[in-house]
Design a protein around this motif. Sequence first.
Motif, PDB file in Angstrom:
ATOM      1  N   ARG A   1       0.896  -1.319  -0.045  1.00 43.90           N
ATOM      2  CA  ARG A   1      -0.166  -0.023  -0.116  1.00 43.90           C
ATOM      3  C   ARG A   1       0.858   1.177  -0.067  1.00 43.90           C
ATOM      4  O   ARG A   1       0.412   2.221  -0.858  1.00 43.90           O
TER       5      ARG A   1
ATOM      6  N   GLU B   1       2.124   1.836  -3.477  1.00 40.10           N
ATOM      7  CA  GLU B   1       1.012   2.462  -4.376  1.00 40.10           C
ATOM      8  C   GLU B   1       0.817   3.881  -4.006  1.00 40.10           C
ATOM      9  O   GLU B   1       0.875   4.805  -4.948  1.00 40.10           O
ATOM     10  N   GLU B   2       1.033   4.264  -2.672  1.00 39.21           N
ATOM     11  CA  GLU B   2       0.742   5.828  -2.346  1.00 39.21           C
ATOM     12  C   GLU B   2       2.017   6.640  -3.179  1.00 39.21           C
ATOM     13  O   GLU B   2       1.788   7.738  -3.599  1.00 39.21           O
TER      14      GLU B   2
END
Length: 249
Positions: free
Chosen positions: A196, A199-200
């Motif tokens: 995650r 992805e950020e």
Amino acid sequence: GYPHFMLKEIHEQPQAVTETLTGRLLDGGLVDLDEVHFPPGFARSLDRIWITACGTAFHAGLVGKEILEGLLRVPVEVAYAHELRYRDPLIGPGSLTVAISQSGETADTLAAAHLAKQRGSRLLAITNVVGSTLSRDADDLLYTRAGPEIAVASTKAYMTMLVTEYLLAVALGRERGTLSPEAAADLVAGLRTLPRVVEEALAREDDLRALAEDFAGHDDVYFIGRGLDAAVAMEGSLKMKEISYIHSE
């Protein structure tokens, strides 16, 4: 779906990290290293770790040194494979040699790994390619599971090498008793969030493109960092030279 393979592989990093971690993170801060089979007591008796690699894999090894020394409290030496193979290093029984190669076929890394085994060191391979020469030569094996990497400049492979080194450090730290269950659980929880977080970071692509437009006209770029950041700076500098042909230090 992308203008070139390097950009495609940069965007594949969250999935690559997920693949690296799948099935390896357990409850209670434990890590399952499927093809690592250290003899009983090996982790506790370990007196030195050698990491050998070339290029990008060497830069991953520099990060590994910081991680392993910090969590295991054991000396770690990182050596370029093309230098180590011609040295008379103090490698012997009681040491662990970690050879890192994306392809598992890097000639200098294979030669350095062979030298380490000749001197009685246990050999652990970190590689991406199943059935590669390095994977067959090693006593223990950690596949990065990065998937095919077509671009010359490594992206997924480097990221998954770092994640694999963290997995190794947590497992050895728990076995040596230098890493408490609570600290290990925190690290494992952090590893679970990595896809995650990547992805950020990738979501800021437009901001990075704007920075690149500002920098593209410059003749020299300098990367500055300390500790873990110094190793990342070296890799960033290598990428800058490889991809843009702008002088970088």
